[in-house]
Design an enzyme around this catalytic site. Structure first.
Site, PDB file in Angstrom:
ATOM      1  N   SER A  53       0.820  -1.216   0.000  1.00 58.83           N
ATOM      2  CA  SER A  53       0.000   0.000   0.000  1.00 58.83           C
ATOM      3  C   SER A  53       0.854   1.266   0.000  1.00 58.83           C
ATOM      4  CB  SER A  53      -1.001   0.004   1.148  1.00 58.83           C
ATOM      5  OG  SER A  53      -0.349  -0.184   2.360  1.00 58.83           O
ATOM      6  N   ASP A  67       8.592  -3.291  -4.232  1.00 58.39           N
ATOM      7  CA  ASP A  67       7.191  -2.866  -4.185  1.00 58.39           C
ATOM      8  C   ASP A  67       6.913  -1.739  -5.186  1.00 58.39           C
ATOM      9  OD1 ASP A  67       7.212  -4.588  -2.049  1.00 58.39           O
ATOM     10  OD2 ASP A  67       6.093  -3.285  -0.716  1.00 58.39           O
TER      11      ASP A  67
HETATM   12  O1  PMV Z   1       4.857  -6.254   3.304  1.00 58.31           O
HETATM   13  P1  PMV Z   1       5.326  -5.279   2.287  1.00 58.31           P
HETATM   14  O2  PMV Z   1       4.345  -4.951   1.248  1.00 58.31           O
HETATM   15  O3  PMV Z   1       5.871  -4.046   2.917  1.00 58.31           O
HETATM   16  O4  PMV Z   1       6.516  -6.017   1.475  1.00 58.31           O
HETATM   17  C1  PMV Z   1       7.840  -5.927   1.875  1.00 58.31           C
HETATM   18  C2  PMV Z   1       8.772  -6.834   1.114  1.00 58.31           C
HETATM   19  C3  PMV Z   1      10.063  -7.125   1.876  1.00 58.31           C
HETATM   20  O5  PMV Z   1      10.845  -7.969   1.041  1.00 58.31           O
HETATM   21  C4  PMV Z   1       9.778  -7.844   3.177  1.00 58.31           C
HETATM   22  C5  PMV Z   1      10.839  -5.842   2.203  1.00 58.31           C
HETATM   23  C6  PMV Z   1      11.508  -5.178   1.018  1.00 58.31           C
HETATM   24  O6  PMV Z   1      11.949  -4.023   1.173  1.00 58.31           O
HETATM   25  O7  PMV Z   1      11.629  -5.809  -0.045  1.00 58.31           O
END
Ligand code: PMV
Length: 308
Positions: free
Chosen positions: A95, A139
């Site tokens: 998000s 992301d």
């Molecule tokens: O949970 P989210 O949407 O913030 O995904 C983070 C992904 C991670 O690999 C855990 C952190 C990152 O910076 O890649």
């Protein structure tokens, strides 16, 4: 800018394979969701963000600080920006990256610049750094590019290495939301601490996740859904070994597998709760059954690029 309002969209994302290991330089696979954040800009006397009322405290402060960083990079175009989201926040569905990408697109547009995906990704990275400290970049890159990608972080660079992944068979995912979870930066920091303490063990596990990502990519490109599902299941096992799963995530993972998922795992940061994904040939019956039991869930299909 003309006098009318205009909007820009930032999609959420789903990580199929490789979260967390991607922070340490291994590849990961992720694709955009049809849900996301819409930023709306209207002409105003100065560049400002109207922050949703429900956001208070640190979240509000970080959002304003991140927006200011972006506004300054875009030369403070005279617009007032508001946000609307249909993405559940803090669930591992990107998000904050969707906010960053929607804001970057709308401000670039307002400033009369080109909103090429690489430019959007670079600007969104500025905001994501405020939200997360040291994000891998997967992301906002997935959100800005709007397609299924293999992503690898490059240290010291704003943009990681990106390869588009061809997807001859659509990937049909059931996404179920299970409970609240801690912010990504807390889960990432705790893992970093464990990795420093038990370095060689954790380095081995991250490398194995990196291998699963390459195998999963090959499976996707050859239309081998079962192969991808198996890689997802093994990835979940490794995430659990890294203490990133929880009883409620595990329960949902097993439930999805019992309902016919070819593979199921947590997606995103994990921790206490968050989003769980299941790869299905036909997810609709499982969604109907879960929804009947009060589980928040939906179907998302990863296929060709999103039309943004
Ligand atoms: O949970 P989210 O949407 O913030 O995904 C983070 C992904 C991670 O690999 C855990 C952190 C990152 O910076 O890649």
């Amino acid at each position: 800018m003309g006098r009318g309002a205009f909007t820009a969209f930032g999609p959420g994302k789903v990580i199929l394979l490789g979260e967390h290991a991607v922070v340490y330089g291994h590849p990961a696979l992720a694709g955009p969701l049809p849900l996301g954040v819409t930023a709306r800009a209207v002409a105003a006397s100065r560049c400002a963000l109207s922050v949703p009322k429900r956001l208070t405290g640190l979240k509000r402060k970080l959002l304003l600080e991140a927006f200011e960083r972006l506004a300054s990079a875009c030369g403070h175009p005279a617009v007032s920006v508001s946000l609307k989201s249909d993405l559940p926040p803090s669930m591992g569905l990107g998000s904050s990256a969707a906010v960053s990408v929607a804001c970057a697109r709308v401000l670039l547009h307002a400033a009369g610049g080109s909103a090429r995906p690489e430019r959007v990704a670079r600007l969104a990275a500025e905001m994501e750094r405020v939200f997360h400290g040291t994000p891998s970049g997967i992301d906002h890159t997935t959100s800005a590019l709007g397609r299924l990608i293999r992503y690898r972080r490059r240290s010291g660079r704003l943009l990681g290495e990106v390869r588009a992944v061809d997807c001859p068979k659509p990937l049909r995912l059931l996404i179920a939301l299970v409970g609240e979870r801690s912010p990504t930066r807390i889960v990432v920091a705790a893992l970093k601490g464990r990795r420093e303490r038990y370095q060689s063990r954790y380095v081995r596990l991250f490398a194995e996740i990196g291998r699963l990502v390459e195998e999963g990519k090959t499976a996707i490109e050859s239309g081998d859904l079962e192969g991808l599902g198996d890689a997802m299941n093994v990835n979940q096992g490794l995430l659990a070994a890294l203490q990133l799963s929880s009883p409620r995530i595990d329960q949902m993972v097993y439930r999805l597998r019992r309902m016919g998922a070819l593979g199921a795992k947590l997606t995103g940061a994990g921790g206490d709760g968050g989003a769980v994904i299941g790869l299905f040939r036909e997810p609709e019956p499982a969604v109907a059954r879960l929804a009947k039991d009060g589980v928040r869930c939906f179907v998302a299909q990863l296929a060709g690029p999103l039309a943004l």
